[in-house]
Design an enzyme around this catalytic site. Structure first.
Site, PDB file in Angstrom:
ATOM      1  CG  HIS A 206      -0.310   0.229   2.515  1.00 42.46           C
ATOM      2  ND1 HIS A 206       0.407  -0.753   3.167  1.00 42.46           N
ATOM      3  CD2 HIS A 206      -0.234   1.319   3.317  1.00 42.46           C
ATOM      4  CE1 HIS A 206       0.872  -0.288   4.307  1.00 42.46           C
ATOM      5  NE2 HIS A 206       0.511   0.974   4.423  1.00 42.46           N
TER       6      HIS A 206
HETATM    7  C1  UD1 Z   1      -2.483   5.452   5.830  1.00 43.47           C
HETATM    8  C2  UD1 Z   1      -1.218   5.970   6.500  1.00 43.47           C
HETATM    9  C3  UD1 Z   1      -0.120   4.932   6.384  1.00 43.47           C
HETATM   10  C4  UD1 Z   1      -0.574   3.587   6.926  1.00 43.47           C
HETATM   11  C5  UD1 Z   1      -1.882   3.173   6.265  1.00 43.47           C
HETATM   12  C6  UD1 Z   1      -2.397   1.933   6.947  1.00 43.47           C
HETATM   13  C7  UD1 Z   1      -0.735   8.390   6.461  1.00 43.47           C
HETATM   14  C8  UD1 Z   1       0.139   9.422   5.867  1.00 43.47           C
HETATM   15  N1  UD1 Z   1      -0.734   7.187   5.862  1.00 43.47           N
HETATM   16  O1  UD1 Z   1      -2.192   5.281   4.444  1.00 43.47           O
HETATM   17  O2  UD1 Z   1       0.994   5.354   7.140  1.00 43.47           O
HETATM   18  O3  UD1 Z   1       0.428   2.648   6.659  1.00 43.47           O
HETATM   19  O4  UD1 Z   1      -2.849   4.216   6.424  1.00 43.47           O
HETATM   20  O5  UD1 Z   1      -3.185   1.161   6.110  1.00 43.47           O
HETATM   21  O6  UD1 Z   1      -1.404   8.664   7.410  1.00 43.47           O
HETATM   22  N2  UD1 Z   1      -9.672   4.673   1.460  1.00 43.47           N
HETATM   23  C9  UD1 Z   1     -10.809   3.924   1.344  1.00 43.47           C
HETATM   24  N3  UD1 Z   1     -11.422   3.530   2.512  1.00 43.47           N
HETATM   25  C10 UD1 Z   1     -10.970   3.871   3.729  1.00 43.47           C
HETATM   26  C11 UD1 Z   1      -9.815   4.651   3.820  1.00 43.47           C
HETATM   27  C12 UD1 Z   1      -9.175   5.043   2.669  1.00 43.47           C
HETATM   28  O7  UD1 Z   1     -11.260   3.591   0.264  1.00 43.47           O
HETATM   29  O8  UD1 Z   1     -11.581   3.481   4.740  1.00 43.47           O
HETATM   30  C13 UD1 Z   1      -8.972   5.064   0.217  1.00 43.47           C
HETATM   31  C14 UD1 Z   1      -9.231   6.497  -0.148  1.00 43.47           C
HETATM   32  O9  UD1 Z   1      -9.429   6.579  -1.513  1.00 43.47           O
HETATM   33  C15 UD1 Z   1      -7.931   7.197   0.204  1.00 43.47           C
HETATM   34  C16 UD1 Z   1      -6.878   6.085   0.061  1.00 43.47           C
HETATM   35  O10 UD1 Z   1      -7.571   4.903   0.403  1.00 43.47           O
HETATM   36  O11 UD1 Z   1      -7.684   8.288  -0.614  1.00 43.47           O
HETATM   37  C17 UD1 Z   1      -5.696   6.256   1.001  1.00 43.47           C
HETATM   38  O12 UD1 Z   1      -6.116   6.377   2.350  1.00 43.47           O
HETATM   39  P1  UD1 Z   1      -5.263   7.259   3.413  1.00 43.47           P
HETATM   40  O13 UD1 Z   1      -5.787   7.061   4.785  1.00 43.47           O
HETATM   41  O14 UD1 Z   1      -5.179   8.664   2.939  1.00 43.47           O
HETATM   42  O15 UD1 Z   1      -3.828   6.659   3.300  1.00 43.47           O
HETATM   43  P2  UD1 Z   1      -3.337   5.156   3.373  1.00 43.47           P
HETATM   44  O16 UD1 Z   1      -2.678   4.838   2.088  1.00 43.47           O
HETATM   45  O17 UD1 Z   1      -4.437   4.277   3.840  1.00 43.47           O
HETATM   46  N1  UDP Z   2      -3.577  -6.247   8.542  1.00 36.51           N
HETATM   47  C1  UDP Z   2      -4.851  -6.817   8.621  1.00 36.51           C
HETATM   48  N2  UDP Z   2      -5.498  -7.160   7.465  1.00 36.51           N
HETATM   49  C2  UDP Z   2      -4.960  -6.980   6.237  1.00 36.51           C
HETATM   50  C3  UDP Z   2      -3.655  -6.410   6.162  1.00 36.51           C
HETATM   51  C4  UDP Z   2      -3.011  -6.048   7.329  1.00 36.51           C
HETATM   52  O1  UDP Z   2      -5.357  -7.024   9.726  1.00 36.51           O
HETATM   53  O2  UDP Z   2      -5.612  -7.309   5.231  1.00 36.51           O
HETATM   54  C5  UDP Z   2      -2.925  -5.802   9.790  1.00 36.51           C
HETATM   55  C6  UDP Z   2      -1.580  -6.432  10.061  1.00 36.51           C
HETATM   56  O3  UDP Z   2      -1.724  -7.490  10.984  1.00 36.51           O
HETATM   57  C7  UDP Z   2      -0.755  -5.300  10.688  1.00 36.51           C
HETATM   58  C8  UDP Z   2      -1.483  -4.043  10.261  1.00 36.51           C
HETATM   59  O4  UDP Z   2      -2.688  -4.432   9.645  1.00 36.51           O
HETATM   60  O5  UDP Z   2      -0.789  -5.339  12.091  1.00 36.51           O
HETATM   61  C9  UDP Z   2      -0.617  -3.266   9.333  1.00 36.51           C
HETATM   62  O6  UDP Z   2      -1.357  -2.305   8.684  1.00 36.51           O
HETATM   63  P1  UDP Z   2      -0.823  -1.569   7.391  1.00 36.51           P
HETATM   64  O7  UDP Z   2       0.096  -2.446   6.662  1.00 36.51           O
HETATM   65  O8  UDP Z   2      -2.032  -1.069   6.693  1.00 36.51           O
HETATM   66  O9  UDP Z   2      -0.086  -0.288   7.997  1.00 36.51           O
HETATM   67  P2  UDP Z   2       1.426  -0.010   8.436  1.00 36.51           P
HETATM   68  O10 UDP Z   2       1.801  -0.947   9.507  1.00 36.51           O
HETATM   69  O11 UDP Z   2       2.247  -0.142   7.199  1.00 36.51           O
HETATM   70  O12 UDP Z   2       1.379   1.415   8.871  1.00 36.51           O
END
Ligand code: UD1
Ligand code: UDP
Length: 352
Positions: A206
């Site tokens: 991601h």
């Molecule tokens: C965010 C965090 C990242 C973390 C990740 C965990 C920041 C800068 N980034 O990244 O550090 O690793 O969460 O997964 O805070 N969206 C949906 N449904 C949702 C949420 C988001 O469809 O419930 C889509 C939206 O189109 C959005 C995109 O996902 O624009 C990205 O979501 P966002 O929370 O901005 O960043 P992540 O890539 O999820």
């Molecule tokens: N995780 C989950 N379901 C998924 C993918 C990840 O429960 O389909 C959990 C995983 O166990 C880990 C956390 O989500 O603890 C990590 O989240 P993510 O990779 O989105 O964020 P990051 O740690 O990179 O900020």
């Protein structure tokens, strides 16, 4: 009685908040409330973690939703400012490195409220990564830093943070895992995909650098398609957007929506190895001694490489490197007792 807020906004925050909330709510010295900023809102990124980890519904939901970094940060600040004015908590606990972490730490400090940072001190020195900006900024203003490793504590000392504010408490994710280990062991999630333990690869991606460009993601899929086992690819919504623009997806990839924590950890625990760019997954695989190939140039969690089972890989070398899966050992204080050490640290900090 001490009023504590635990702020969480996205998937990894909810998982880490759960054991801490549980531990704090059993204490007589404090009343603890969950603040959900709404950065993640889909059930499979938010609600399902509250159910899987027995978190109560949030006491406050800020419903910020998606947007640019500045949009999310600014709107979270405005919304949380109001909550803080009404609530006046004694302490705000922020977790990790997402936009909610920075926004709420800053808002609390501006209101003169103490801030504790859980998972402090992680650094990769890569300020192109939005999370690194958040980490550095939050650590610069927090009053209490709970770190998962000695290296993380040293990073803070190198940034002139006073050592008495730094507590090496260990890794809270291991507490989360232990909280529901029994349920994970009884889940058998691989059966839903007609797979056998050790006979599949688990993949999550991601990070914007890997998934925002169609060409980059198509290149990654092409390489994943040459792996020797079926790949369960759990697709984050950020990744899904780009994936939908790619016509040909290799057949060995099983494209699946994100899973709840119990199902996810069941799949992870029984995978042959994992390919990911996640932060938390580098740690979970290290704890479970499952080889992890992290498709990134750097990591803010170097202990997972030096001590654990994690290897940093580039796309060019991935197919070669997966032939040499690495095993490792468990870092110090990744023992499921991090919450107990946090409680001790809190009692000292609050003079209880
Ligand atoms: C965010 C965090 C990242 C973390 C990740 C965990 C920041 C800068 N980034 O990244 O550090 O690793 O969460 O997964 O805070 N969206 C949906 N449904 C949702 C949420 C988001 O469809 O419930 C889509 C939206 O189109 C959005 C995109 O996902 O624009 C990205 O979501 P966002 O929370 O901005 O960043 P992540 O890539 O999820
Ligand atoms: N995780 C989950 N379901 C998924 C993918 C990840 O429960 O389909 C959990 C995983 O166990 C880990 C956390 O989500 O603890 C990590 O989240 P993510 O990779 O989105 O964020 P990051 O740690 O990179 O900020």
């Amino acid at each position: 009685m001490t009023l504590i807020h635990i702020v969480c906004g996205a998937r990894p925050n909810f998982i880490k908040a759960a054991p801490l909330y549980k531990a704090l709510s059993e204490q007589s010295f404090s009343r603890t409330k969950i603040i959900h900023t709404g950065q993640h809102y889909d059930d499979h990124l938010s609600g399902c973690f509250f159910r899987d980890l027995d978190l109560p519904l949030p006491h406050f939901s800020l419903n910020i939703g998606s947007g640019s970094h500045s949009h999310q940060t600014a709107h979270t600040m405005l919304a949380y400012d109001k909550v803080l004015s009404e609530e006046k908590p004694d302490l705000v606990i922020v977790i990790g490195d997402i936009n909610a972490t920075l926004a709420c730490a800053l808002t609390a400090k501006k209101q003169g409220i103490k801030v504790a940072h859980l998972e402090a001190g992680l650094r990769n020195k890569d300020l192109f990564m939005p999370e690194e900006i958040n980490r550095v900024m939050v650590d610069a203003i927090a009053d209490l830093h709970w770190t998962p490793s000695i290296e993380a504590s040293n990073n803070l000392i190198n940034e002139s943070i006073s050592p008495h504010k730094i507590k090496f408490v260990g890794n809270i994710l291991i507490d989360s895992y232990h909280q529901i280990k029994d349920k994970i062991e009884k889940c058998y999630a691989w059966k839903a995909y007609a797979l056998l333990p050790q006979q599949y690869i688990l993949c999550t991606l991601h990070r914007p650098l890997n998934v925002d460009s169609r060409d980059t993601l198509a290149g990654i899929l092409h390489v994943l398609g040459q792996l020797p086992l079926p790949v369960v690819f759990l697709v984050h919504p950020r990744t899904r957007k780009t994936l939908e623009t790619i016509e040909s997806i290799p057949k060995i990839l099983k494209i699946v929506d994100p899973l709840g924590y119990i199902e996810f950890m069941s799949l992870l625990s029984n995978a042959c190895y994992v390919i990911s760019d996640s932060g938390g997954i580098q740690e979970e695989t290290t704890y479970l001694n499952i080889p992890c190939f992290t498709l990134r140039e750097n990591t803010e969690r170097p202990i997972t490489v030096t001590t654990g089972s994690n290897t940093l890989v580039s796309l060019d070398t991935l197919l070669e490197q997966v032939r040499n899966p690495k095993t490792g050992s468990i870092p110090s204080l990744w023992d499921g007792k991090t919450c107990l050490r946090i409680l001790e640290s809190l009692k000292t900090a609050l003079f209880l």
